[in-house]
Design an enzyme around this catalytic site. Structure first.
Site, short mmCIF file in Angstrom:
data_model
loop_
_atom_site.label_atom_id
_atom_site.label_comp_id
_atom_site.label_asym_id
_atom_site.label_seq_id
_atom_site.Cartn_x
_atom_site.Cartn_y
_atom_site.Cartn_z
N ARG A 89 11.18 22.06 -17.63
CA ARG A 89 9.82 22.10 -18.22
C ARG A 89 9.39 20.79 -18.86
NH1 ARG A 89 11.63 27.22 -20.16
NH2 ARG A 89 11.01 28.84 -18.72
N LYS A 142 -0.75 10.09 -13.36
CA LYS A 142 -0.95 10.95 -12.19
C LYS A 142 0.36 10.99 -11.43
CE LYS A 142 -5.84 10.82 -10.94
NZ LYS A 142 -6.83 10.38 -9.93
N GLU A 148 -6.41 -3.35 -5.06
CA GLU A 148 -6.65 -2.52 -6.26
C GLU A 148 -7.01 -3.42 -7.45
OE1 GLU A 148 -6.93 0.68 -6.15
OE2 GLU A 148 -5.70 1.43 -4.50
N LYS A 200 -7.41 -0.16 -16.50
CA LYS A 200 -6.98 1.21 -16.20
C LYS A 200 -6.73 1.98 -17.49
CE LYS A 200 -4.71 4.42 -13.44
NZ LYS A 200 -4.01 4.78 -12.23
N GLU A 218 -9.40 13.14 -15.50
CA GLU A 218 -10.46 12.92 -14.50
C GLU A 218 -11.54 14.00 -14.49
OE1 GLU A 218 -9.08 11.09 -10.85
OE2 GLU A 218 -10.85 11.81 -9.82
N ARG A 270 -12.93 8.65 -14.98
CA ARG A 270 -11.74 8.25 -14.21
C ARG A 270 -12.04 8.25 -12.70
NH1 ARG A 270 -5.34 9.57 -15.43
NH2 ARG A 270 -4.56 8.37 -13.67
N ASN A 288 -11.80 5.67 -8.02
CA ASN A 288 -11.77 6.03 -6.59
C ASN A 288 -12.75 5.22 -5.76
OD1 ASN A 288 -9.83 8.17 -6.32
ND2 ASN A 288 -11.14 9.29 -7.73
N HIS A 341 -12.34 4.66 -2.04
CA HIS A 341 -11.27 5.55 -1.59
C HIS A 341 -11.76 6.68 -0.68
CE1 HIS A 341 -9.02 3.26 -4.47
NE2 HIS A 341 -7.92 3.96 -4.30
N HIS A 398 -9.61 7.01 2.50
CA HIS A 398 -8.81 8.19 2.89
C HIS A 398 -9.19 8.64 4.30
CE1 HIS A 398 -7.99 9.11 -1.60
NE2 HIS A 398 -7.04 8.37 -1.08
N HIS A 424 -2.20 1.51 2.23
CA HIS A 424 -3.25 2.11 1.42
C HIS A 424 -4.27 1.06 0.92
CE1 HIS A 424 -5.24 4.82 -1.31
NE2 HIS A 424 -4.93 4.06 -2.34
P1 NAD Z 1 5.60 2.25 -1.64
O1 NAD Z 1 6.10 2.89 -2.85
O2 NAD Z 1 5.80 2.94 -0.35
O3 NAD Z 1 6.20 0.76 -1.54
C1 NAD Z 1 5.86 -0.03 -0.44
C2 NAD Z 1 7.11 -0.62 0.23
O4 NAD Z 1 7.61 -1.69 -0.56
C3 NAD Z 1 8.24 0.37 0.38
O5 NAD Z 1 8.89 0.15 1.62
C4 NAD Z 1 9.16 0.00 -0.77
O6 NAD Z 1 10.50 0.37 -0.56
C5 NAD Z 1 9.00 -1.49 -0.79
N1 NAD Z 1 9.28 -2.16 -2.05
C6 NAD Z 1 8.99 -1.71 -3.30
N2 NAD Z 1 9.25 -2.66 -4.19
C7 NAD Z 1 9.75 -3.71 -3.52
C8 NAD Z 1 10.19 -5.00 -3.91
N3 NAD Z 1 10.11 -5.42 -5.17
N4 NAD Z 1 10.65 -5.83 -2.95
C9 NAD Z 1 10.67 -5.44 -1.65
N5 NAD Z 1 10.23 -4.24 -1.21
C10 NAD Z 1 9.78 -3.39 -2.15
O7 NAD Z 1 4.01 1.95 -1.74
P2 NAD Z 1 3.04 1.55 -2.94
O8 NAD Z 1 1.93 0.83 -2.30
O9 NAD Z 1 3.78 0.93 -4.05
O10 NAD Z 1 2.53 2.98 -3.46
C11 NAD Z 1 1.82 3.86 -2.63
C12 NAD Z 1 1.93 5.24 -3.22
O11 NAD Z 1 1.36 5.23 -4.52
C13 NAD Z 1 1.21 6.31 -2.44
O12 NAD Z 1 2.04 7.44 -2.32
C14 NAD Z 1 0.00 6.63 -3.29
O13 NAD Z 1 -0.43 7.97 -3.14
C15 NAD Z 1 0.52 6.36 -4.65
N6 NAD Z 1 -0.50 6.01 -5.64
C16 NAD Z 1 -0.50 6.71 -6.81
C17 NAD Z 1 -1.42 6.40 -7.79
C18 NAD Z 1 -1.37 7.13 -9.10
O14 NAD Z 1 -2.28 6.96 -9.91
N7 NAD Z 1 -0.33 7.89 -9.36
C19 NAD Z 1 -2.36 5.37 -7.60
C20 NAD Z 1 -2.32 4.67 -6.39
C21 NAD Z 1 -1.38 4.99 -5.42
N1 GLY Z 2 -5.41 5.76 -8.97
C1 GLY Z 2 -6.49 6.55 -9.48
C2 GLY Z 2 -6.23 7.13 -10.82
O1 GLY Z 2 -5.21 6.87 -11.43
O2 GLY Z 2 -7.03 7.87 -11.30
#
Ligand code: NAD
Ligand code: GLY
Length: 359
Positions: free
Chosen positions: A123, A145, A187, A229, A239, A243, A247, A250, A254, A267
């Site tokens: 929990r 998030k 971003e 942010k 949101e 917030r 997007n 986006h 998407h 992305h």
């Molecule tokens: P990711 O986590 O897939 O990382 C991208 C690649 O880089 C992966 O292959 C990873 O292993 C590699 N990598 C990571 N750090 C590294 C480093 N220092 N050196 C070498 N390689 C490295 O992708 P991302 O772009 O970081 O994140 C995308 C994800 O984030 C999606 O799932 C998306 O939905 C999510 N997201 C969440 C939010 C939120 O607010 N929670 C916001 C934006 C995106």
């Molecule tokens: N990445 C969008 C949010 O955090 O709301």
């Protein structure tokens, strides 16, 4: 070292930004003592930074016998309930209790799944974000998030659950591939476009330094992005209002990602093109100046990001995907558009014909 504070409704916590944070033992002292610590990372990041971090946590007063590294497979396709279950299995088999700390060491995939694991395990246990991609440093690690994907939709199962701290080590970006780095810049540019015109101008003047990953420029861009942010999350953690401005671009992005089956663009690349189409729509619906559209497109191109979709992408399919966007309400299409660079608004009742005309 730069320190920012997120002051969300549910929790306040610090964001530290500097080079060498992975080895700064004093930062972790209060977080790791007298508790089990599970570092959750993936097969790419673990060999790069896993043992460095484990050593730092042990030197910070953590009990080496109580610091585990759990390694996930790498990729968005593993951001699932099935992977989450492997984390729970590991935590239970190794007797992690409610006082334990989870540490997300990786990009947004690792951060989102670890955050959700922390929200659910017994929990709710504490978790620490150590983001290692530029995208996760400026966006996903801040704001709480957390989620996994479902076969029927991305990020469909999740929770708002804030970390206890975010540690942004600039040095880890040295190993990040160029495309992943540029994807994060999309971003960064988004913050300038939606609410920070002065930052947008700074980005225009410093994009070459950022492309070269110059540390002072990078530190400033990350800090200003996180500040933007944090200000949004402080006002609207879950949101219900502003917030949604995060997007921007986006809804288009998407749709591109779904139509391309997540296989062609990262992305941030999809967001980059999405922001340009949203700017063109803003020109029609919000009187955004043509010069502002061109400045946005120009900056994204200089950051080595795509700004248009291939002519072969099926426009009817894209419009269908956009109609299913989570922001839409009671059949009304809601989109984030720009009145000017640095000033985004939510626009309701956007017509399909208006979107079609920007394609
Ligand atoms: P990711 O986590 O897939 O990382 C991208 C690649 O880089 C992966 O292959 C990873 O292993 C590699 N990598 C990571 N750090 C590294 C480093 N220092 N050196 C070498 N390689 C490295 O992708 P991302 O772009 O970081 O994140 C995308 C994800 O984030 C999606 O799932 C998306 O939905 C999510 N997201 C969440 C939010 C939120 O607010 N929670 C916001 C934006 C995106
Ligand atoms: N990445 C969008 C949010 O955090 O709301």
């Amino acid at each position: 070292m730069n320190k920012l504070i997120v002051d969300a409704a549910s929790q306040s916590y610090p964001i530290y930004i500097d080079s060498g944070l992975l080895t700064q033992t004093n930062l972790y002292r209060n977080l790791v003592q007298n508790r089990g610590v599970c570092i959750i990372t993936n097969e790419t990041v673990a060999p790069l930074y896993g043992s460095i971090l484990k050593e730092t946590l042990a030197k910070s007063g953590g009990n080496l016998n109580q610091i585990e590294i759990f390694v996930l497979p790498d990729g968005e396709q593993y951001k699932t309930l099935a992977t989450l279950e492997t984390i729970f299995n590991h935590l239970l088999q190794n007797q992690f209790d409610r006082n334990s700390l989870l540490v997300a060491l990786g990009g947004g995939v690792v951060g989102d799944i670890t955050g959700f694991a922390a929200a659910c395990y017994q929990r709710g246990v504490d978790y620490l974000q150590i983001p290692t991609t530029l995208l996760s440093q400026v966006d996903s690690s801040v704001g709480g998030k957390t989620a996994v994907n479902h076969a029927l939709g991305k990020n469909m199962i999740g929770a708002f659950y804030q970390p206890c701290a975010v540690m942004i080590d600039l040095d880890v970006l040295n190993t990040l591939p160029d495309r992943e780095y540029a994807s994060g810049l999309a971003e960064v540019i988004k913050y300038g476009a939606i609410r920070d015109a002065e930052f947008f101008c700074w980005l225009e003047a410093n994009i070459d330094a950022l492309n070269r990953r110059e540390q002072s420029a990078l530190a400033y861009a990350i800090e200003r992005s996180c500040q933007n942010k944090a200000e949004i999350v402080n006002q609207d953690e879950t949101e219900t209002g502003i917030r949604a401005l995060l997007n921007y671009g986006h809804t288009f992005a998407h749709a591109f990602e779904i139509e391309l089956q997540y296989g062609t663009w990262l992305h941030g690349e999809a967001v980059s093109a999405g922001m340009v189409y949203a700017a063109k729509l803003s020109r029609q619906l919000c009187q955004l100046a043509e010069d502002d559209v061109e400045r946005l497109e120009d900056l994204l191109l200089k950051a080595h990001l795509p700004t248009k979709i291939d002519a072969s992408l099926n426009r009817d399919h894209l419009l269908h995907h956009m109609a299913l966007d989570k922001k839409n309400q009671s059949g009304s299409r809601r989109m984030i558009l720009l009145k000017r660079l640095g000033d985004a608004v939510v626009v309701k009742d956007v017509r399909e014909s208006e979107i079609r005309s920007v394609f």
